[in-house]
Enzyme design. Structure first.
Site, PDB file in Angstrom:
ATOM      1  N   PHE A 116      23.497 -30.032   9.388  1.00 23.34           N
ATOM      2  CA  PHE A 116      24.873 -30.005   8.992  1.00 23.34           C
ATOM      3  C   PHE A 116      24.544 -29.644   7.285  1.00 23.34           C
ATOM      4  O   PHE A 116      23.619 -30.159   6.944  1.00 23.34           O
ATOM      5  CB  PHE A 116      25.736 -31.066   8.861  1.00 23.34           C
ATOM      6  CG  PHE A 116      27.262 -30.601   9.462  1.00 23.34           C
ATOM      7  CD1 PHE A 116      27.505 -30.339  10.855  1.00 23.34           C
ATOM      8  CD2 PHE A 116      28.373 -30.540   8.665  1.00 23.34           C
ATOM      9  CE1 PHE A 116      28.617 -30.097  11.112  1.00 23.34           C
ATOM     10  CE2 PHE A 116      29.445 -30.152   9.243  1.00 23.34           C
ATOM     11  CZ  PHE A 116      29.849 -29.798  10.574  1.00 23.34           C
ATOM     12  N   GLN A 240      38.143 -30.260  -1.976  1.00 21.64           N
ATOM     13  CA  GLN A 240      37.251 -29.420  -1.240  1.00 21.64           C
ATOM     14  C   GLN A 240      38.036 -28.317  -0.688  1.00 21.64           C
ATOM     15  O   GLN A 240      38.774 -28.347   0.134  1.00 21.64           O
ATOM     16  CB  GLN A 240      36.342 -30.180  -0.496  1.00 21.64           C
ATOM     17  CG  GLN A 240      35.310 -29.313   0.438  1.00 21.64           C
ATOM     18  CD  GLN A 240      34.394 -30.293   1.052  1.00 21.64           C
ATOM     19  OE1 GLN A 240      34.841 -30.659   2.333  1.00 21.64           O
ATOM     20  NE2 GLN A 240      33.240 -30.534   0.573  1.00 21.64           N
ATOM     21  N   HIS A 242      37.140 -25.545   1.817  1.00 16.12           N
ATOM     22  CA  HIS A 242      36.205 -25.075   2.995  1.00 16.12           C
ATOM     23  C   HIS A 242      36.153 -23.614   3.130  1.00 16.12           C
ATOM     24  O   HIS A 242      37.159 -22.996   2.975  1.00 16.12           O
ATOM     25  CB  HIS A 242      36.378 -25.730   4.340  1.00 16.12           C
ATOM     26  CG  HIS A 242      35.519 -25.701   5.337  1.00 16.12           C
ATOM     27  ND1 HIS A 242      35.111 -24.722   5.840  1.00 16.12           N
ATOM     28  CD2 HIS A 242      34.754 -26.832   5.782  1.00 16.12           C
ATOM     29  CE1 HIS A 242      34.123 -25.068   6.962  1.00 16.12           C
ATOM     30  NE2 HIS A 242      34.051 -26.413   6.911  1.00 16.12           N
ATOM     31  N   LEU A 252      40.808 -24.261  10.509  1.00 21.88           N
ATOM     32  CA  LEU A 252      39.273 -24.553  10.177  1.00 21.88           C
ATOM     33  C   LEU A 252      38.468 -24.021  11.094  1.00 21.88           C
ATOM     34  O   LEU A 252      38.586 -24.067  12.390  1.00 21.88           O
ATOM     35  CB  LEU A 252      38.960 -25.830   9.954  1.00 21.88           C
ATOM     36  CG  LEU A 252      37.541 -26.128   9.341  1.00 21.88           C
ATOM     37  CD1 LEU A 252      37.761 -25.801   7.802  1.00 21.88           C
ATOM     38  CD2 LEU A 252      36.995 -27.681   9.570  1.00 21.88           C
ATOM     39  N   GLU A 255      31.640 -25.598  10.130  1.00 22.69           N
ATOM     40  CA  GLU A 255      30.302 -25.199   9.300  1.00 22.69           C
ATOM     41  C   GLU A 255      29.374 -24.944  10.364  1.00 22.69           C
ATOM     42  O   GLU A 255      28.400 -24.237  10.261  1.00 22.69           O
ATOM     43  CB  GLU A 255      29.912 -26.424   8.399  1.00 22.69           C
ATOM     44  CG  GLU A 255      29.022 -26.131   7.355  1.00 22.69           C
ATOM     45  CD  GLU A 255      28.780 -27.176   6.301  1.00 22.69           C
ATOM     46  OE1 GLU A 255      29.905 -27.499   5.648  1.00 22.69           O
ATOM     47  OE2 GLU A 255      27.845 -27.919   6.487  1.00 22.69           O
ATOM     48  N   ARG A 286      29.500 -26.364   0.373  1.00 23.65           N
ATOM     49  CA  ARG A 286      30.744 -25.650   0.431  1.00 23.65           C
ATOM     50  C   ARG A 286      31.210 -25.197  -0.626  1.00 23.65           C
ATOM     51  O   ARG A 286      31.837 -24.016  -0.797  1.00 23.65           O
ATOM     52  CB  ARG A 286      31.637 -26.773   0.993  1.00 23.65           C
ATOM     53  CG  ARG A 286      31.647 -27.145   2.302  1.00 23.65           C
ATOM     54  CD  ARG A 286      32.255 -28.139   3.014  1.00 23.65           C
ATOM     55  NE  ARG A 286      31.904 -28.478   4.449  1.00 23.65           N
ATOM     56  CZ  ARG A 286      32.411 -29.209   5.206  1.00 23.65           C
ATOM     57  NH1 ARG A 286      33.261 -30.196   4.829  1.00 23.65           N
ATOM     58  NH2 ARG A 286      32.227 -29.255   6.527  1.00 23.65           N
ATOM     59  N   HIS A 353      40.791 -28.428   1.884  1.00 24.84           N
ATOM     60  CA  HIS A 353      40.454 -29.076   2.967  1.00 24.84           C
ATOM     61  C   HIS A 353      40.604 -30.592   3.103  1.00 24.84           C
ATOM     62  O   HIS A 353      40.891 -31.264   3.730  1.00 24.84           O
ATOM     63  CB  HIS A 353      39.143 -28.587   3.558  1.00 24.84           C
ATOM     64  CG  HIS A 353      38.343 -29.069   4.606  1.00 24.84           C
ATOM     65  ND1 HIS A 353      39.185 -29.248   5.991  1.00 24.84           N
ATOM     66  CD2 HIS A 353      37.199 -29.814   4.984  1.00 24.84           C
ATOM     67  CE1 HIS A 353      38.380 -29.719   6.846  1.00 24.84           C
ATOM     68  NE2 HIS A 353      37.165 -30.088   6.113  1.00 24.84           N
ATOM     69  N   ARG A 394      32.414 -33.797  -1.184  1.00 22.83           N
ATOM     70  CA  ARG A 394      32.185 -34.354  -0.131  1.00 22.83           C
ATOM     71  C   ARG A 394      31.275 -33.529   0.792  1.00 22.83           C
ATOM     72  O   ARG A 394      31.471 -32.456   1.126  1.00 22.83           O
ATOM     73  CB  ARG A 394      33.376 -34.806   0.840  1.00 22.83           C
ATOM     74  CG  ARG A 394      32.916 -35.354   2.267  1.00 22.83           C
ATOM     75  CD  ARG A 394      34.208 -35.652   3.047  1.00 22.83           C
ATOM     76  NE  ARG A 394      34.959 -34.742   3.245  1.00 22.83           N
ATOM     77  CZ  ARG A 394      34.754 -34.145   4.511  1.00 22.83           C
ATOM     78  NH1 ARG A 394      33.912 -34.523   5.201  1.00 22.83           N
ATOM     79  NH2 ARG A 394      35.605 -33.068   4.972  1.00 22.83           N
TER      80      ARG A 394
END
Ligand SMILES: Cc1cc2nc3c(=O)[nH]c(=O)nc-3n(C[C@H](O)[C@H](O)[C@H](O)COP(=O)(O)OP(=O)(O)OC[C@H]3O[C@@H](n4cnc5c(N)ncnc54)[C@H](O)[C@@H]3O)c2cc1C
Ligand code: SF4
Ligand code: FES
Lengths: 584, 258
Positions: A116, A240, A242, A252, A255, A286, A353, A394
């Site tokens: 990730f 954040q 995204h 969403l 990722e 991000r 997000h 984050r």
């Protein structure tokens, strides 16, 4: 009005609330108040995974995870908290497995792990497989597993109860939590819950943006309730965005889609991320990817007649791979866009997000009334809280971790506190504020409509305080929010009934969104630097000399009743990592 | 108050790959209204909207609530088929309003929307979910193990994990249970969703509570009531093969092997 008495009251039944409830119920008489049925909580929407340095598939350790978290958060992370997060991650994943969570497995039967963004081996050397997952529905499995264990432990839920006020009583000059006030959706009845300890686990507030991955119900009720009672909110300017939300809808697309090899393209078909992040390309962090997408759009290389989006291209990936690894998100593209991801690229744009900021707590989940003072009996955990383990940005998979680690900690700390503490006397006429609010809205005859104000709020937030900000745009937002707050006083609703009056609750939720949007914009205006999710075009660099500190926003009420926001700052806790330039 | 027609201008998007160029159309939504604070009788009410047929039925309900009649009441949260809040009967079939596009359900005719059947209607499209969740809780929907807890995770092979994968997808939306004729006739029947969730544990290699759960489902209100009408499988928005799961539980009851 009904009065209830519990040792511990938990507000919210998402991942953080239920993880806390499992601990608190074992130790104290506990009630969980939740505006949604527990399994409807937005934790269930999380897709990608939960980080923990289990080292099941390759070498890894929690210290590397700590470093990645601190660096990912652009050094605004409190490093003592990040260390706890990374260290306790391992047990918290193992705990979930023992509770029954069906993780994907490795060939030898252990929990499988995958890559990730931002998670690396040995301080940025190479990507590491740290995310524990269950297909692309990890959050769903966490929410189900925690609810199942709440059923097992006999946790007492009050479903469709909306907490609308926090009760605070001053005892010998010390502000203590006395309980909460809740509105019961089914009947319209108002309930006072007197409790020795209260834990807020009421989730995020993304609904003040228009294009967002957040549920309709994520309206920041918990943040607003404590803020209105004079307690601070920390780092609210950090939100954040995204990179890959479905165009205009914001739903969403994990990722993981880029992790599997998906590529972002502009209208010329160009793989534009090569220009902005030559090494990590589409998998840069991000904030970087979201800014790059908007740069393409602004410079006229966006797709569609209005040039307002770009493409996520999965067409070069084998259909079997999409079916096996990304079943849910490919179905979203088919259902909502009528697009076949095997053959057509998916139109996407950045989507609001995650709230990095929230109610300030220490690592035990205790809420702070200033930089250091604890409010006895008051706790918070999950997206509503700011510990701060996420700092300015984050990392993916660190929130599902956060809700488990700090949900558990808050549950234990609150129940241990209520085992020895006494009840604090309720303030006089405890339900007054909520009763007045509800009555006013029910009888209001003003000409303003909730839907119109909410729409204008969301539009101004998207236009002015999203991925790019300047003094000018933020000021525009602050002004607009001020105007909307004025107009909100004149709002009326159509449903005047008591039974399941969601018209009324949407009006109350809008009030919360307006309060929090203002805090966000005012905090952003004062932060004259760029860091993580907060990007100021007029101050494009990070400024550690002046802004390596947390924002603390307080609501002030003047003698004449006028409201204002006072900003203060809190130092960042630094242990072993010195700030460095953040490159991916 | 903004009218639906005014919204058109800023929302009329561009044609995208995969879409025909679809103009706004006029759609009638025929909604079953019920509010005991107003009347003991339920009744149908028509609303006409100018709407992009690519939008969700949930978007249409929001448009009605936000622009025409604020008292229209329904549950919703995630808006993309993940939270299970908005199962309702749309054109006579159980679906999630947020996962149903208007263009897919014949918008030339009035689209009927009513509460799911078999559970008490509280107001408009909101039903009392308690009996549904009680049936779920009754099948002991949690991992049951004996012996000492291992230090690390319990091992499970990928094949064993795959065995119950389908039934882990359940979002407890009640679309299946409230489409079941047996459940309509007798609310005591556990219903498909509870059996799906029992299945999820019975076939989990780590679990040791299978016998207990099978005994519960062997009850007169248990799996034997199922008449295999397949309504549940057709209704499930998560694509779970509900009837197959029920059949597997029946077979396990006979063979006591799972
Ligand atoms: C689409 C999506 C995908 C994500 N994917 C990932 C991922 O792969 N990995 C990761 O780590 N993170 C991910 N995240 C982030 C993460 O899922 C969330 O931050 C996290 O689940 C929040 O959990 P929570 O328990 O704090 O809040 P929630 O799960 O949102 O729960 C909030 C609870 O509070 C209750 N509540 C709210 N207001 C009130 C009120 N006034 N009164 C009573 N109750 C109230 C609600 O009923 C609900 O039960 C994702 C987020 C989204 C939106
Ligand atoms: S099995 Fe399918 S239809 Fe039934 S409750 Fe679960 S998700 Fe809904
Ligand atoms: S609103 Fe969540 S499933 Fe439809």
């Amino acid at each position: 009005m009904k009065i209830h008495k519990y040792d511990t009251v938990i507000v919210g039944a998402g991942g953080a609330g239920m993880r806390a409830a499992i601990e608190a119920t074992k130790r104290s008489r506990t009630a969980v108040l939740t505006k949604l049925y527990p399994t409807r909580s937005h934790t269930g929407a999380a897709q990608g995974g939960m980080a923990a340095a289990l080292a099941n598939v390759e070498e890894d350790n929690w210290e590397w995870h700590t470093f990645d978290t601190v660096k990912g958060g652009d050094y605004l992370v409190d490093q003592d908290a990040a260390e706890i997060l990374a260290k306790e991650a391992i047990d918290s994943v193992l705990d979930l497995e023992k509770m029954g969570l069906p993780f994907n497995r490795t060939p030898d039967g252990t929990i499988d792990q995958r890559r990730f963004g931002g998670h690396s081996r040995n301080h940025g050397e190479a990507p590491v497989r740290r995310s524990c997952y269950a297909a692309d529905r990890t959050g769903h499995m966490i929410l189900q597993t925690l609810y199942q264990n709440c059923v097992k432990e006999g946790v007492e839920f009050f479903n469709e109860f909306y907490v609308l006020d926090q009760l605070i009583t001053e005892v010998d000059g010390v502000k203590k939590s006395a309980g909460v006030v809740a509105y019961e959706l089914a009947t319209g009845e108002i309930h006072v819950f007197q409790a020795k300890a209260v834990i807020y686990a009421s989730g995020g507030c993304g609904k003040f943006f228009k294009v967002t991955s957040n549920a309709h119900t994520l309206t920041g009720d918990g943040q607003a309730a404590v803020y209105r009672r004079g307690l601070p909110l920390e780092d609210m300017e950090f939100f954040q965005f995204h990179p890959t939300g479905i165009w205009r809808m914001g739903i969403l697309l994990t990722e993981g889609a880029r992790g599997e090899g998906g590529i972002l393209r502009n209208k010329d078909g160009e793989r534009f991320m090569e220009k902005y992040a030559p090494v990590m390309k589409d998998l840069a962090s991000r904030d970087v990817v979201s800014r790059s997408i908007y740069t393409e759009i602004r410079e006229g290389r966006g797709c569609g007649p209005e040039g307002d989006h770009v493409y996520l291209d999965l067409t070069h990936l084998p259909p079997e791979q999409l079916d096996a690894k990304l079943p849910d998100i490919t179905e979203f593209a088919r259902t909502y866009l009528g697009i076949e991801p095997y053959t057509d690229p998916i139109p996407i744009q950045p989507t609001a997000h995650y709230a990095m900021g929230g109610i300030p707590t220490n690592v035990e989940g205790e809420v702070l009334s200033d930089n250091t003072t604890v409010v006895p009996g008051l706790y918070a955990a999950g997206e509503v809280a700011c510990v701060s383990v996420h700092g300015a940005n984050r990392l993916g998979t660190n929130s599902l971790l956060d809700i488990n680690v700090f949900g558990r900690r808050a549950g234990i700390a609150a129940a241990e506190y209520s085992a020895t503490a006494d009840f604090v006397e309720l303030p006089e006429d405890p339900a007054k504020l909520v009763e007045e609010q509800v009555e006013r809205l029910r009888n209001a005859t003003g000409s303003e409509r909730v839907t119109e104000i909410r729409k204008e709020l969301q539009e101004t937030m998207d236009a002015n305080v999203m991925v790019f900000r300047t003094e000018q745009t933020i000021k525009t937002a602050v002004e607009k929010i001020g105007e909307l707050r004025e107009r909100y006083l004149n709002v009326s609703i159509q449903d005047k009934g008591k039974r399941f009056n969601t018209d009324l609750l949407e009006a109350i939720e809008l009030g919360n969104l307006l309060d929090l949007a203002e805090v966000m914009a005012v905090s952003a205006l004062a932060r004259k630097e760029s860091r993580g999710g907060h990007y100021r075009e007029d101050y494009p660099n990070r400024d550690d000399v002046n802004f390596m500190r947390h924002t603390m926003a307080y609501r002030e009420v003047g003698d004449d009743g006028t409201e204002s926001i006072r900003l203060d700052y809190k130092p960042v806790v630094q242990t072993r990592y010195q700030p460095m330039e953040r490159k991916y | 108050m903004a009218t639906p027609t005014l919204e058109k201008a800023d929302e009329a998007g561009a044609p995208e790959p995969g879409f025909a160029d679809s103009p706004y159309i006029t759609v009638t939504f025929r909604i079953r209204r019920f509010n005991p604070e107003v009347s003991e009788e339920a009744s149908w009410q028509d609303f006409q909207l100018e709407i992009d047929p690519k939008e969700r039925v949930l978007d249409a309900l929001h448009k009605i609530k936000w622009e025409l009649d604020g008292s229209l009441t329904f549950r919703r949260s995630c808006a993309h088929g993940i939270c299970g809040s908005d199962a309702m009967r749309i054109n006579g079939r159980n679906r999630l309003a947020c996962k149903t596009l208007i263009k897919d359900i014949n918008p030339e005719k009035p689209i009927t929307v009513e509460a799911i059947k078999g559970l008490t209607v509280m107001k408009d499209l909101v039903v009392d979910m308690e009996p549904f969740f009680q049936a779920y809780r009754d099948v002991m929907p949690f991992l049951i193990t004996t012996g000492n807890e291992p230090t690390r995770e319990r091992r499970q092979s990928a094949e064993d994990r795959e065995r119950f994968d389908d039934t882990t997808k359940c979002i407890l939306c009640a679309a299946c249970t409230s489409s079941c004729p047996v459940f309509w006739n007798d609310g005591q029947y556990f219903g498909p969703a509870a059996i799906v969730n029992a299945h999820r544990f019975i076939f989990d290699s780590r679990d040791e509570g299978g016998e207990q759960r099978l005994e519960i489902l062997n009850d007169k209100d248990g799996v034997w009531r199922c008449r295999t009408t397949f309504n549940c499988s057709e209704a499930c928005p998560r694509g779970i093969e509900v009837t197959k799961a029920i059949q597997e539980v029946k077979r396990a009851l006979i063979t006591r092997r799972f």
